[in-house]
Enzyme design. Structure first.
Site, mmCIF file in Angstrom:
data_model
loop_
_atom_site.group_PDB
_atom_site.id
_atom_site.type_symbol
_atom_site.label_atom_id
_atom_site.label_comp_id
_atom_site.label_asym_id
_atom_site.label_seq_id
_atom_site.Cartn_x
_atom_site.Cartn_y
_atom_site.Cartn_z
ATOM 1 N N LEU A 92 -4.550 11.877 -6.586
ATOM 2 C CA LEU A 92 -3.515 10.080 -7.664
ATOM 3 C C LEU A 92 -2.855 10.417 -6.427
ATOM 4 O O LEU A 92 -1.997 11.074 -6.170
ATOM 5 C CB LEU A 92 -3.226 11.919 -8.507
ATOM 6 C CG LEU A 92 -3.337 11.644 -9.948
ATOM 7 C CD1 LEU A 92 -5.363 12.814 -9.713
ATOM 8 C CD2 LEU A 92 -2.853 12.835 -11.127
ATOM 9 N N SER A 113 -0.495 4.474 -6.843
ATOM 10 C CA SER A 113 -1.399 3.190 -7.542
ATOM 11 C C SER A 113 -2.224 3.557 -8.260
ATOM 12 O O SER A 113 -2.467 2.525 -9.537
ATOM 13 C CB SER A 113 -1.286 2.132 -6.837
ATOM 14 O OG SER A 113 -0.168 1.497 -5.784
ATOM 15 N N LYS A 130 -8.497 8.296 -7.531
ATOM 16 C CA LYS A 130 -10.237 8.328 -6.992
ATOM 17 C C LYS A 130 -10.289 9.776 -7.342
ATOM 18 O O LYS A 130 -9.248 10.284 -7.013
ATOM 19 C CB LYS A 130 -10.231 8.145 -5.307
ATOM 20 C CG LYS A 130 -8.955 6.952 -4.475
ATOM 21 C CD LYS A 130 -9.644 6.497 -3.396
ATOM 22 C CE LYS A 130 -9.344 5.340 -2.852
ATOM 23 N NZ LYS A 130 -9.638 4.935 -1.391
ATOM 24 N N ASP A 159 -1.441 13.793 0.282
ATOM 25 C CA ASP A 159 -2.359 13.439 0.828
ATOM 26 C C ASP A 159 -2.707 13.099 1.507
ATOM 27 O O ASP A 159 -4.042 13.128 2.223
ATOM 28 C CB ASP A 159 -1.918 11.683 0.017
ATOM 29 C CG ASP A 159 -0.928 10.768 0.456
ATOM 30 O OD1 ASP A 159 0.136 11.800 0.923
ATOM 31 O OD2 ASP A 159 -0.450 9.522 0.411
ATOM 32 N N THR A 162 5.193 -21.363 1.902
ATOM 33 C CA THR A 162 6.320 -20.192 2.060
ATOM 34 C C THR A 162 5.171 -18.640 1.557
ATOM 35 O O THR A 162 5.246 -17.753 1.511
ATOM 36 C CB THR A 162 6.999 -20.726 1.201
ATOM 37 O OG1 THR A 162 7.989 -21.282 1.325
ATOM 38 C CG2 THR A 162 7.721 -19.006 0.471
#
Length: 254
Positions: A7, A10, A13, A108, A182
């Site tokens: 977790l 964003s 998985k 992680d 830009t």
């Protein structure tokens, strides 16, 4: 059978690992705007085959504890198996944490280090490309040598948009140099800058690693970044989940 969940900030998985570890089923679920823990667990259940009946649900999570507790409850209701959380500690599964305060290391990163220990016993430099980019070193004795943290591409884009009056929050992507707009200038600057930063940080950390250390890259943006690095880098998109599996097996033998 194990259900492994990474977790991140964003996305989630996931992997379903049958006994013996062969033929993983894997996937990725981006968080929906405004979705709570229960809705997110339901969405995850829609992605994972209904035949899955895990004996263990193994989780590495960087999310807020209150949100995570509700999510865990929803997982247990859906699959029935106990939820086991990997947390950063002084040592686990053959890896020694190199932080002065081990609990400060992101879970992680800890899982990726455990995964690296399993696949690269000679030592490794691990780059994890997510919301943040982290670089860590591991020696041949399983000692974490420390690491570095750098903003990921999305954070760099957002910093320019929020910290200036006229620069837009432009799409992430590669662009030719010299750029002629830009948006292209921001895209090129972020892409090249992030790649150069990772190269410099990895070179510095590799200098502390054993000579034969492997170069491993993972995370949601790992594949794109790996394409711009030397062929010596090995892309392992599920290294955190590999670490979760190795940790879970190690704990089961204790």
């Amino acid at each position: 059978m194990r259900l492994l969940l990474d977790l991140g900030n964003s996305a989630i998985k996931w992997a379903v690992v049958p006994p013996g570890g062969a033929a993983w089923q894997t996937g990725r679920l981006a968080y929906a705007d405004g979705a709570g823990p229960e809705d997110t667990a339901a969405a995850l259940g829609g992605r994972i085959p209904s035949t899955v009946a895990p004996a263990r649900i193994c989780v590495a999570s960087v999310l807020a504890p209150a949100w995570q507790r509700r999510f865990d409850t929803a997982l247990e209701r859906a699959w029935g198996g106990p939820v086991q959380h990997l947390v950063a500690s002084a040592a686990a599964a053959g890896v020694t944490n190199g932080y002065d305060q081990p609990e400060q290391l992101g879970v992680d990163r800890w899982a990726a280090l455990i995964g690296a220990r399993a696949v690269a016993p000679e030592g490794a430099c691990i780059v994890d490309v997510g919301t943040a980019i982290t670089v860590d070193g591991l020696d041949a004795d399983g000692r974490h040598l420390g690491g570095a943290i750098f903003p990921g591409a999305r954070l760099l884009h957002q910093a320019l948009a929020r910290g200036t009056a006229r620069l837009p929050d432009s799409p992430i992507g590669a662009a030719a140099l010299p750029a002629r707009s830009t948006e292209e200038g921001i895209a090129a600057g972020v892409a090249v800058g992030a790649g150069a930063a990772v190269t410099a940080l990895a070179d510095a950390i590799l200098a502390a690693c054993p000579p034969g250390a492997q170069r491993l890259i993972t995370g949601g943006g790992g594949g794109e970044l790996a394409a711009g690095l030397s062929p010596a880098w090995c892309h392992r998109p599920y290294l955190v989940l590999e670490g979760l599996l190795h940790w879970s097996r190690h704990e089961a033998r204790r």
